[in-house]
Scaffold this motif. Structure first.
Motif, PDB file in Angstrom:
ATOM      1  N   VAL A 219      -5.804  -0.637 -14.054  1.00 26.76           N
ATOM      2  CA  VAL A 219      -4.900  -1.165 -15.091  1.00 26.76           C
ATOM      3  C   VAL A 219      -3.930  -2.188 -14.490  1.00 26.76           C
ATOM      4  O   VAL A 219      -3.705  -3.254 -15.061  1.00 26.76           O
ATOM      5  CB  VAL A 219      -4.144  -0.019 -15.804  1.00 26.76           C
ATOM      6  N   GLY A 220      -3.390  -1.882 -13.318  1.00 27.81           N
ATOM      7  CA  GLY A 220      -2.457  -2.817 -12.683  1.00 27.81           C
ATOM      8  C   GLY A 220      -3.121  -4.129 -12.307  1.00 27.81           C
ATOM      9  O   GLY A 220      -2.618  -5.209 -12.607  1.00 27.81           O
ATOM     10  N   GLU A 221      -4.291  -4.039 -11.676  1.00 27.61           N
ATOM     11  CA  GLU A 221      -4.930  -5.249 -11.162  1.00 27.61           C
ATOM     12  C   GLU A 221      -5.695  -6.018 -12.232  1.00 27.61           C
ATOM     13  O   GLU A 221      -5.939  -7.209 -12.080  1.00 27.61           O
ATOM     14  CB  GLU A 221      -5.816  -4.888  -9.971  1.00 27.61           C
TER      15      GLU A 221
ATOM     16  N   GLN B 298      -1.949  -8.958 -12.570  1.00 30.86           N
ATOM     17  CA  GLN B 298      -2.971  -8.849 -11.536  1.00 30.86           C
ATOM     18  C   GLN B 298      -2.495  -8.071 -10.322  1.00 30.86           C
ATOM     19  O   GLN B 298      -2.861  -8.382  -9.182  1.00 30.86           O
ATOM     20  CB  GLN B 298      -3.447 -10.247 -11.110  1.00 30.86           C
ATOM     21  N   ALA B 299      -1.676  -7.048 -10.550  1.00 26.43           N
ATOM     22  CA  ALA B 299      -1.083  -6.333  -9.423  1.00 26.43           C
ATOM     23  C   ALA B 299      -0.675  -4.918  -9.796  1.00 26.43           C
ATOM     24  O   ALA B 299      -0.239  -4.666 -10.915  1.00 26.43           O
ATOM     25  CB  ALA B 299       0.142  -7.093  -8.924  1.00 26.43           C
ATOM     26  N   THR B 300      -0.809  -4.028  -8.825  1.00 21.64           N
ATOM     27  CA  THR B 300      -0.255  -2.690  -8.939  1.00 21.64           C
ATOM     28  C   THR B 300       1.254  -2.786  -8.724  1.00 21.64           C
ATOM     29  O   THR B 300       1.778  -3.853  -8.399  1.00 21.64           O
ATOM     30  CB  THR B 300      -0.863  -1.774  -7.856  1.00 21.64           C
ATOM     31  N   VAL B 301       1.943  -1.679  -8.861  1.00 20.72           N
ATOM     32  CA  VAL B 301       3.397  -1.670  -8.668  1.00 20.72           C
ATOM     33  C   VAL B 301       3.758  -2.188  -7.276  1.00 20.72           C
ATOM     34  O   VAL B 301       4.637  -3.036  -7.127  1.00 20.72           O
ATOM     35  CB  VAL B 301       3.971  -0.251  -8.900  1.00 20.72           C
ATOM     36  N   GLY B 302       3.077  -1.697  -6.249  1.00 20.77           N
ATOM     37  CA  GLY B 302       3.377  -2.126  -4.878  1.00 20.77           C
ATOM     38  C   GLY B 302       3.193  -3.618  -4.690  1.00 20.77           C
ATOM     39  O   GLY B 302       4.017  -4.290  -4.062  1.00 20.77           O
TER      40      GLY B 302
ATOM     41  N   LEU C  47       2.724 -10.027  -4.742  1.00 22.89           N
ATOM     42  CA  LEU C  47       1.307 -10.218  -4.456  1.00 22.89           C
ATOM     43  C   LEU C  47       0.518 -10.064  -5.751  1.00 22.89           C
ATOM     44  O   LEU C  47       0.980  -9.441  -6.705  1.00 22.89           O
ATOM     45  CB  LEU C  47       0.815  -9.174  -3.450  1.00 22.89           C
ATOM     46  N   ARG C  48      -0.688 -10.628  -5.755  1.00 21.87           N
ATOM     47  CA  ARG C  48      -1.581 -10.429  -6.892  1.00 21.87           C
ATOM     48  C   ARG C  48      -3.022 -10.554  -6.424  1.00 21.87           C
ATOM     49  O   ARG C  48      -3.297 -11.144  -5.388  1.00 21.87           O
ATOM     50  CB  ARG C  48      -1.283 -11.395  -8.028  1.00 21.87           C
ATOM     51  N   VAL C  49      -3.929  -9.983  -7.204  1.00 19.05           N
ATOM     52  CA  VAL C  49      -5.351 -10.015  -6.898  1.00 19.05           C
ATOM     53  C   VAL C  49      -5.970 -11.189  -7.654  1.00 19.05           C
ATOM     54  O   VAL C  49      -5.736 -11.356  -8.851  1.00 19.05           O
ATOM     55  CB  VAL C  49      -6.031  -8.693  -7.319  1.00 19.05           C
ATOM     56  N   VAL C  50      -6.766 -11.997  -6.933  1.00 17.57           N
ATOM     57  CA  VAL C  50      -7.431 -13.150  -7.551  1.00 17.57           C
ATOM     58  C   VAL C  50      -8.915 -13.128  -7.222  1.00 17.57           C
ATOM     59  O   VAL C  50      -9.357 -12.437  -6.300  1.00 17.57           O
ATOM     60  CB  VAL C  50      -6.824 -14.495  -7.077  1.00 17.57           C
TER      61      VAL C  50
ATOM     62  N   LEU D 215       0.832  -1.202   0.000  1.00 13.84           N
ATOM     63  CA  LEU D 215       0.000   0.000   0.000  1.00 13.84           C
ATOM     64  C   LEU D 215       0.869   1.255   0.000  1.00 13.84           C
ATOM     65  O   LEU D 215       0.630   2.202  -0.760  1.00 13.84           O
ATOM     66  CB  LEU D 215      -0.930   0.000   1.221  1.00 13.84           C
ATOM     67  N   LEU D 216       1.899   1.269   0.838  1.00 15.46           N
ATOM     68  CA  LEU D 216       2.782   2.436   0.914  1.00 15.46           C
ATOM     69  C   LEU D 216       3.539   2.647  -0.399  1.00 15.46           C
ATOM     70  O   LEU D 216       3.734   3.795  -0.832  1.00 15.46           O
ATOM     71  CB  LEU D 216       3.750   2.291   2.087  1.00 15.46           C
ATOM     72  N   LEU D 217       3.950   1.564  -1.053  1.00 10.32           N
ATOM     73  CA  LEU D 217       4.623   1.692  -2.355  1.00 10.32           C
ATOM     74  C   LEU D 217       3.669   2.273  -3.400  1.00 10.32           C
ATOM     75  O   LEU D 217       4.053   3.126  -4.200  1.00 10.32           O
ATOM     76  CB  LEU D 217       5.171   0.341  -2.810  1.00 10.32           C
ATOM     77  N   ASP D 218       2.424   1.809  -3.367  1.00  7.19           N
ATOM     78  CA  ASP D 218       1.439   2.369  -4.301  1.00  7.19           C
ATOM     79  C   ASP D 218       1.175   3.838  -3.988  1.00  7.19           C
ATOM     80  O   ASP D 218       0.981   4.648  -4.908  1.00  7.19           O
ATOM     81  CB  ASP D 218       0.143   1.559  -4.276  1.00  7.19           C
ATOM     82  N   TYR D 219       1.174   4.199  -2.723  1.00  4.94           N
ATOM     83  CA  TYR D 219       0.994   5.610  -2.369  1.00  4.94           C
ATOM     84  C   TYR D 219       2.173   6.446  -2.841  1.00  4.94           C
ATOM     85  O   TYR D 219       2.013   7.629  -3.167  1.00  4.94           O
ATOM     86  CB  TYR D 219       0.723   5.796  -0.875  1.00  4.94           C
ATOM     87  N   ALA D 220       3.363   5.870  -2.910  1.00  5.89           N
ATOM     88  CA  ALA D 220       4.512   6.597  -3.457  1.00  5.89           C
ATOM     89  C   ALA D 220       4.260   6.923  -4.932  1.00  5.89           C
ATOM     90  O   ALA D 220       4.555   8.035  -5.393  1.00  5.89           O
ATOM     91  CB  ALA D 220       5.792   5.779  -3.289  1.00  5.89           C
ATOM     92  N   VAL D 221       3.697   5.978  -5.671  1.00  6.53           N
ATOM     93  CA  VAL D 221       3.342   6.224  -7.072  1.00  6.53           C
ATOM     94  C   VAL D 221       2.281   7.330  -7.146  1.00  6.53           C
ATOM     95  O   VAL D 221       2.371   8.255  -7.961  1.00  6.53           O
ATOM     96  CB  VAL D 221       2.833   4.929  -7.749  1.00  6.53           C
ATOM     97  N   ILE D 222       1.268   7.235  -6.288  1.00  2.00           N
ATOM     98  CA  ILE D 222       0.194   8.230  -6.259  1.00  2.00           C
ATOM     99  C   ILE D 222       0.743   9.608  -5.885  1.00  2.00           C
ATOM    100  O   ILE D 222       0.371  10.621  -6.480  1.00  2.00           O
ATOM    101  CB  ILE D 222      -0.926   7.786  -5.293  1.00  2.00           C
ATOM    102  N   LEU D 223       1.663   9.648  -4.916  1.00  2.75           N
ATOM    103  CA  LEU D 223       2.284  10.925  -4.543  1.00  2.75           C
ATOM    104  C   LEU D 223       3.081  11.503  -5.702  1.00  2.75           C
ATOM    105  O   LEU D 223       3.165  12.728  -5.861  1.00  2.75           O
ATOM    106  CB  LEU D 223       3.162  10.756  -3.303  1.00  2.75           C
ATOM    107  N   GLY D 224       3.667  10.633  -6.531  1.00  6.06           N
ATOM    108  CA  GLY D 224       4.356  11.095  -7.741  1.00  6.06           C
ATOM    109  C   GLY D 224       3.395  11.830  -8.664  1.00  6.06           C
ATOM    110  O   GLY D 224       3.714  12.899  -9.207  1.00  6.06           O
ATOM    111  N   TRP D 225       2.192  11.265  -8.841  1.00  4.81           N
ATOM    112  CA  TRP D 225       1.179  11.924  -9.666  1.00  4.81           C
ATOM    113  C   TRP D 225       0.753  13.244  -9.026  1.00  4.81           C
ATOM    114  O   TRP D 225       0.568  14.252  -9.722  1.00  4.81           O
ATOM    115  CB  TRP D 225      -0.031  11.007  -9.876  1.00  4.81           C
TER     116      TRP D 225
END
Length: 191
Positions: free
Chosen positions: A76-78, A83-87, A93-96, A19-29
């Protein structure tokens, strides 16, 4: 067809780091948005008045510039073959689909994304209403707005608590969408 990849429940800390890694991507945006706001300001000396669009217009513009791109990133990631975002990818991990452990349908990913971003959109609704009231010199906010503000701040903790304490580490977004996040040993199988 059932997946041949073993499915393991991820640890809470791993989900939190993803989650924190994905928030880093979001903070980049968000940084890109901040810079794109500062460039016109440096030329004109004025910030764009979002409230000139009205409270609903300001919220809609915020949705278009921030929430929608974040939603697209998550979707797009999931919905991808990984089946996964960058984080999630970084942490294996992946979403199933929760029922059959296969790749979830695109509709499930859309539902998952909407439910995941709902607290964020509620918070934006609250902020724009508070800002609009304050801009009109009204600093005594209606009870419904204060209750919604408290709820908007508590809901993310509820989501995190679900992931921390629910047996399969499924948050409300997973429960509603019929998905779950699993540890993928695909990396070991592929390479």
């Amino acid at each position: 067809m059932t997946s041949s990849v073993p499915v393991l429940r991820p640890k809470f800390g791993v989900r939190l780091i993803a989650l924190l890694l994905d928030y880093a991507v979001i903070l980049g945006w968000m940084l890109v948005l901040a810079i794109s706001t500062l460039v016109p300001y440096s030329i004109t000396g004025e910030f764009f008045d979002w409230l000139a669009l009205g409270t609903a217009g300001a919220q809609f513009l915020g949705f278009l510039l921030l929430v929608l791109p974040v939603g697209i990133y998550l979707y797009v990631g999931e919905a991808s073959t990984r089946q996964a975002t960058v984080g999630k990818r970084v942490l294996g991990l992946r979403v199933v689909d929760a029922m059959n452990e296969n790749r979830p349908s695109r509709l499930r990913i859309v539902i998952r994304t909407i439910v995941k971003l709902l607290p964020w959109e509620i918070a934006h609704f609250v902020v724009w209403n508070i800002v609009a009231n304050a801009a009109n010199g009204e600093f005594e906010f209606p009870l419904w707005l204060m209750v919604t503000a408290v709820a908007a701040n508590l809901i993310p903790f509820v989501y995190i608590a679900f992931v921390a304490f629910q047996k399969d580490r499924r948050g409300p977004h997973d429960l509603v969408a019929g998905t779950r996040v699993v540890v993928s040993t695909r990396q070991k199988l592929d390479g």
